[in-house]
Design a protein around this motif. Structure first.
Motif, PDB file in Angstrom:
ATOM      1  N   GLU A 288      26.114  34.459  38.364  1.00 23.82           N
ATOM      2  CA  GLU A 288      26.876  32.496  38.511  1.00 23.82           C
ATOM      3  C   GLU A 288      27.589  32.239  39.212  1.00 23.82           C
ATOM      4  OE1 GLU A 288      28.715  29.834  35.422  1.00 23.82           O
ATOM      5  OE2 GLU A 288      27.500  31.973  34.751  1.00 23.82           O
ATOM      6  N   CYS A 289      27.788  31.294  40.251  1.00 29.83           N
ATOM      7  CA  CYS A 289      28.375  30.790  41.625  1.00 29.83           C
ATOM      8  C   CYS A 289      29.931  30.976  40.574  1.00 29.83           C
ATOM      9  CB  CYS A 289      27.574  30.056  42.210  1.00 29.83           C
ATOM     10  SG  CYS A 289      26.346  30.346  43.141  1.00 29.83           S
ATOM     11  N   TRP A 290      30.723  31.083  41.084  1.00 28.46           N
ATOM     12  CA  TRP A 290      32.085  30.713  41.368  1.00 28.46           C
ATOM     13  C   TRP A 290      33.477  30.395  42.132  1.00 28.46           C
ATOM     14  CZ3 TRP A 290      32.321  27.778  36.474  1.00 28.46           C
ATOM     15  CH2 TRP A 290      34.121  26.986  36.086  1.00 28.46           C
ATOM     16  N   ASP A 291      34.014  30.069  42.404  1.00 29.13           N
ATOM     17  CA  ASP A 291      34.985  29.921  43.430  1.00 29.13           C
ATOM     18  C   ASP A 291      34.562  30.856  45.022  1.00 29.13           C
ATOM     19  OD1 ASP A 291      37.516  29.709  41.473  1.00 29.13           O
ATOM     20  OD2 ASP A 291      37.665  31.475  41.300  1.00 29.13           O
ATOM     21  N   LEU A 292      33.695  29.487  44.822  1.00 24.90           N
ATOM     22  CA  LEU A 292      32.515  29.767  46.469  1.00 24.90           C
ATOM     23  C   LEU A 292      32.180  31.409  46.395  1.00 24.90           C
ATOM     24  CD1 LEU A 292      35.020  28.397  49.030  1.00 24.90           C
ATOM     25  CD2 LEU A 292      32.502  27.490  47.103  1.00 24.90           C
ATOM     26  N   ARG A 293      32.236  31.862  45.605  1.00 24.64           N
ATOM     27  CA  ARG A 293      31.146  33.278  45.546  1.00 24.64           C
ATOM     28  C   ARG A 293      30.269  33.854  45.118  1.00 24.64           C
ATOM     29  NH1 ARG A 293      34.719  37.460  47.831  1.00 24.64           N
ATOM     30  NH2 ARG A 293      36.714  36.286  48.163  1.00 24.64           N
ATOM     31  N   ALA A 294      29.102  33.955  45.026  1.00 21.32           N
ATOM     32  CA  ALA A 294      28.039  34.778  44.891  1.00 21.32           C
ATOM     33  C   ALA A 294      27.665  34.896  43.052  1.00 21.32           C
ATOM     34  CB  ALA A 294      26.851  34.922  45.448  1.00 21.32           C
ATOM     35  N   TYR A 295      28.979  35.428  42.651  1.00 23.81           N
ATOM     36  CA  TYR A 295      28.723  35.873  41.408  1.00 23.81           C
ATOM     37  C   TYR A 295      30.143  35.928  40.892  1.00 23.81           C
ATOM     38  CZ  TYR A 295      25.443  38.428  44.073  1.00 23.81           C
ATOM     39  OH  TYR A 295      23.899  39.143  44.289  1.00 23.81           O
ATOM     40  N   SER A 296      30.225  36.355  39.458  1.00 28.88           N
ATOM     41  CA  SER A 296      31.647  35.897  38.317  1.00 28.88           C
ATOM     42  C   SER A 296      31.405  36.971  37.288  1.00 28.88           C
ATOM     43  CB  SER A 296      31.726  34.907  38.123  1.00 28.88           C
ATOM     44  OG  SER A 296      30.590  34.552  37.354  1.00 28.88           O
ATOM     45  N   ILE A 297      32.467  37.281  37.096  1.00 28.73           N
ATOM     46  CA  ILE A 297      33.154  37.638  35.997  1.00 28.73           C
ATOM     47  C   ILE A 297      34.031  36.611  35.106  1.00 28.73           C
ATOM     48  CG2 ILE A 297      32.920  40.101  36.523  1.00 28.73           C
ATOM     49  CD1 ILE A 297      35.741  40.040  37.043  1.00 28.73           C
ATOM     50  N   LYS A 298      33.444  37.090  33.286  1.00 30.67           N
ATOM     51  CA  LYS A 298      34.563  36.367  32.371  1.00 30.67           C
ATOM     52  C   LYS A 298      35.055  37.361  31.296  1.00 30.67           C
ATOM     53  CE  LYS A 298      32.079  32.605  31.786  1.00 30.67           C
ATOM     54  NZ  LYS A 298      30.287  32.140  30.585  1.00 30.67           N
ATOM     55  N   ILE A 299      36.547  36.998  31.090  1.00 33.20           N
ATOM     56  CA  ILE A 299      37.801  38.297  31.106  1.00 33.20           C
ATOM     57  C   ILE A 299      38.647  37.139  30.656  1.00 33.20           C
ATOM     58  CG2 ILE A 299      37.712  40.223  32.343  1.00 33.20           C
ATOM     59  CD1 ILE A 299      39.690  38.462  34.144  1.00 33.20           C
ATOM     60  N   SER A 300      39.011  38.614  29.775  1.00 34.10           N
ATOM     61  CA  SER A 300      40.684  37.221  28.383  1.00 34.10           C
ATOM     62  C   SER A 300      42.013  37.687  29.281  1.00 34.10           C
ATOM     63  CB  SER A 300      40.735  37.075  27.151  1.00 34.10           C
ATOM     64  OG  SER A 300      39.331  37.422  27.117  1.00 34.10           O
ATOM     65  N   VAL A 301      42.256  37.493  29.858  1.00 38.41           N
ATOM     66  CA  VAL A 301      43.802  37.400  30.326  1.00 38.41           C
ATOM     67  C   VAL A 301      45.051  36.484  29.360  1.00 38.41           C
ATOM     68  CG1 VAL A 301      45.365  37.249  32.696  1.00 38.41           C
ATOM     69  CG2 VAL A 301      42.787  36.940  32.752  1.00 38.41           C
ATOM     70  N   PRO A 302      46.210  37.538  29.242  1.00 33.39           N
ATOM     71  CA  PRO A 302      47.502  37.640  28.404  1.00 33.39           C
ATOM     72  C   PRO A 302      48.159  36.401  29.641  1.00 33.39           C
ATOM     73  CG  PRO A 302      46.483  40.056  28.448  1.00 33.39           C
ATOM     74  CD  PRO A 302      45.266  39.351  29.045  1.00 33.39           C
ATOM     75  N   PRO A 303      49.033  35.694  28.508  1.00 33.08           N
ATOM     76  CA  PRO A 303      50.086  35.341  29.340  1.00 33.08           C
ATOM     77  C   PRO A 303      50.910  36.176  30.528  1.00 33.08           C
ATOM     78  CG  PRO A 303      50.357  35.350  26.354  1.00 33.08           C
ATOM     79  CD  PRO A 303      49.064  35.941  26.864  1.00 33.08           C
ATOM     80  N   LEU A 304      51.797  35.911  30.606  1.00 34.92           N
ATOM     81  CA  LEU A 304      52.291  36.732  31.496  1.00 34.92           C
ATOM     82  C   LEU A 304      51.920  37.312  32.028  1.00 34.92           C
ATOM     83  CD1 LEU A 304      55.312  35.094  29.923  1.00 34.92           C
ATOM     84  CD2 LEU A 304      54.308  34.396  32.051  1.00 34.92           C
ATOM     85  N   THR A 305      50.793  38.062  32.868  1.00 37.17           N
ATOM     86  CA  THR A 305      49.880  39.559  33.167  1.00 37.17           C
ATOM     87  C   THR A 305      49.503  39.336  34.150  1.00 37.17           C
ATOM     88  OG1 THR A 305      49.299  39.666  30.352  1.00 37.17           O
ATOM     89  CG2 THR A 305      48.183  40.913  31.200  1.00 37.17           C
ATOM     90  N   THR A 306      49.766  40.480  34.708  1.00 38.45           N
ATOM     91  CA  THR A 306      48.343  40.934  36.767  1.00 38.45           C
ATOM     92  C   THR A 306      47.235  42.107  35.499  1.00 38.45           C
ATOM     93  OG1 THR A 306      50.611  40.129  37.248  1.00 38.45           O
ATOM     94  CG2 THR A 306      48.393  41.728  37.921  1.00 38.45           C
TER      95      THR A 306
END
Length: 73
Positions: free
Chosen positions: A50-68
């Motif tokens: 699935e194209c996203w951010d000009l990339r041919a593939y993508s992932i879906k994740i949960s990102v906690p606040p103030l986190t890397t």
């Protein structure tokens, strides 16, 4: 690297990636060992065609606040 500099958790956050396959989380700044709450403990995410951010593939994740989060391919 995925960084969330806001105070809101980003659930189902979609990120474009360059290749198909599994992406493994290798670091989470919200981990208990770093003084965090231990959220976003998923270790592997499968990229989808699935194209996203000009990339041919993508992932879906949960990102906690103030986190890397750091993933490797």
């Amino acid at each position: 690297f995925v960084c969330n500099f806001s105070i809101e958790e980003k659930e189902c956050y979609q990120v474009g990636v360059p290749k198909p396959g599994k992406y493994t989380m290798i670091s989470n700044s919200d981990a208990v060992e770093f003084g965090g709450e231990g959220r976003a403990e998923h270790q592997e995410v499968q990229a989808v065609s699935e194209c996203w951010d000009l990339r041919a593939y993508s992932i879906k994740i949960s990102v906690p606040p103030l986190t890397t989060l750091i993933f490797k391919f």
